[in-house]
Design a protein around this motif. Structure first.
Motif, PDB file in Angstrom:
ATOM      1  N   UNK A 138       0.829  -1.207   0.000  1.00  0.00           N
ATOM      2  CA  UNK A 138       0.000   0.000   0.000  1.00  0.00           C
ATOM      3  C   UNK A 138       0.865   1.260   0.000  1.00  0.00           C
ATOM      4  N   UNK A 139       1.970   1.241   0.753  1.00  0.00           N
ATOM      5  CA  UNK A 139       2.866   2.387   0.743  1.00  0.00           C
ATOM      6  C   UNK A 139       3.479   2.633  -0.624  1.00  0.00           C
ATOM      7  N   UNK A 140       3.911   1.566  -1.301  1.00  0.00           N
ATOM      8  CA  UNK A 140       4.437   1.724  -2.654  1.00  0.00           C
ATOM      9  C   UNK A 140       3.386   2.227  -3.628  1.00  0.00           C
ATOM     10  N   UNK A 141       2.145   1.765  -3.454  1.00  0.00           N
ATOM     11  CA  UNK A 141       1.051   2.201  -4.329  1.00  0.00           C
ATOM     12  C   UNK A 141       0.804   3.701  -4.174  1.00  0.00           C
ATOM     13  N   UNK A 142       0.726   4.167  -2.934  1.00  0.00           N
ATOM     14  CA  UNK A 142       0.467   5.591  -2.688  1.00  0.00           C
ATOM     15  C   UNK A 142       1.659   6.443  -3.131  1.00  0.00           C
ATOM     16  N   UNK A 143       2.889   5.982  -2.810  1.00  0.00           N
ATOM     17  CA  UNK A 143       4.079   6.750  -3.187  1.00  0.00           C
ATOM     18  C   UNK A 143       4.211   6.857  -4.707  1.00  0.00           C
ATOM     19  N   UNK A 144       3.949   5.770  -5.414  1.00  0.00           N
ATOM     20  CA  UNK A 144       4.036   5.816  -6.876  1.00  0.00           C
ATOM     21  C   UNK A 144       2.968   6.694  -7.501  1.00  0.00           C
ATOM     22  N   UNK A 145       1.769   6.729  -6.895  1.00  0.00           N
ATOM     23  CA  UNK A 145       0.690   7.543  -7.453  1.00  0.00           C
ATOM     24  C   UNK A 145       0.970   9.030  -7.284  1.00  0.00           C
ATOM     25  N   UNK A 146       1.577   9.408  -6.160  1.00  0.00           N
ATOM     26  CA  UNK A 146       1.831  10.832  -5.907  1.00  0.00           C
ATOM     27  C   UNK A 146       3.251  11.250  -6.275  1.00  0.00           C
ATOM     28  N   UNK A 147       4.068  10.359  -6.820  1.00  0.00           N
ATOM     29  CA  UNK A 147       5.441  10.705  -7.193  1.00  0.00           C
ATOM     30  C   UNK A 147       5.510  11.816  -8.244  1.00  0.00           C
ATOM     31  N   UNK A 148       4.698  11.798  -9.325  1.00  0.00           N
ATOM     32  CA  UNK A 148       4.750  12.933 -10.271  1.00  0.00           C
ATOM     33  C   UNK A 148       4.383  14.265  -9.637  1.00  0.00           C
TER      34      UNK A 148
END
Length: 308
Positions: A138-148
């Protein structure tokens, strides 16, 4: 006679086996060459559409369809008004090269899936329990979504800081150019030509917009809309009012230059006053413990030896 007959049969069998072994590689090699020639011939006589598909680069065959699918999913997740918000963020960040609204939206989905897979791989590698696995994914999912969004925020912050630092010097150069006899457009061109950085790029864009037929006031207002620097917005408003009411540009630039320098000095003093507060945390947790160890350590060791 019987022994000779048996020996002859054995020799014949051995000869046949050796002959078969010698002929087998040649047959397999011949069949392998034949299969290769058949594959080349099949490709050469394949339909034109199939050959064109195979000749296309990997990015066009794989990456672009993947980005298109991610864009569809991203539009459903981000909402209908996300395009305008992302376009505004791109303007604030200076419109980085090869970045667009569609690329940011698709990058959110691709980044979320990629970092979720990375989190799952790390959780399997570390052998953690199921709750920790879910947390890492879940942390990777959220971090990847807000990375841009984080990247654009950092680009915007760096660009804003640099424009704020360079604005006073740019207005000084513009003031000197106008007072020496140049017009406002020529003064803008001098700043855009003799300086570097985001402010020079914005002034150059204002000149290009004016050259294609847009009015000076509209081009300056567009400059204010593309940035979130308050000082630059104030400068744009002053220039638009001066152009509307016929106030001499040189006088307005002289006043704006003085105000920008006063504000820059005030910001420097404000940051200097923040230093004692900011240094308190590393002083308490990093410097003082080392100082106590260096000062009190020998005394503690001496006391322990005497008591022992």
């Amino acid at each position: 006679m019987t022994l000779l007959l048996i020996l002859g049969v054995v020799l014949v069998v051995v000869a046949l086996v050796l002959l078969a072994t010698a002929l087998a590689p040649a047959e397999s090699a011949t069949s392998g060459v034949a299969r290769s020639l058949a594959a080349i011939q099949a490709i050469s006589i394949a339909p034109k559409e199939l050959r064109d598909e195979l000749d296309r680069p990997f990015a066009e065959r794989v990456l672009e369809p993947l980005q298109a699918r991610a864009l569809k999913v991203g539009r459903r997740l981000t909402g209908a008004d996300s395009a305008e918000r992302i376009r505004r963020k791109l303007d604030f960040a200076g419109n980085p090269r090869d970045w667009s609204v569609d690329r940011v939206v698709s990058g959110k989905v691709i980044g979320a899936l990629a970092l979720a897979a990375v989190g799952l791989a790390f959780s399997l590698l570390l052998g953690v329990g199921l709750p920790m696995k879910i947390l890492m994914v879940a942390g990777g999912l959220v971090a990847g979504f807000f990375a841009p969004d984080l990247y654009l925020y950092q680009k915007t912050y760096d660009r804003t800081e640099r424009m704020q630092r360079e604005l006073a010097d740019a207005i000084d150069l513009m003031t000197i150019s106008v007072e020496s006899g140049l017009g406002f457009d020529a003064a803008l061109q001098q700043v855009a030509r003799n300086t570097e950085g985001p402010l020079a790029e914005e002034f150059s864009r204002v000149l290009r917009e004016m050259q294609i037929g847009q009015g000076r006031a509209a081009a300056l207002r567009a400059l204010g809309d593309r940035t979130n620097v308050d000082d630059l917005k104030g400068f744009v408003g002053a220039m638009v009012q001066a152009d509307s009411f016929g106030i001499p540009i040189g006088q307005v630039l002289r006043v704006q230059s003085g105000e920008m320098r006063v504000k820059r000095r005030q910001r420097a003093e404000h940051k200097a006053q923040q230093v004692p507060v900011k240094i308190t945390v590393p002083l308490i947790f990093c410097i003082l413990p080392c100082l106590f160890i260096a000062v009190m350590g020998p005394a503690v060791i001496s006391i322990m030896e005497n008591m022992g």
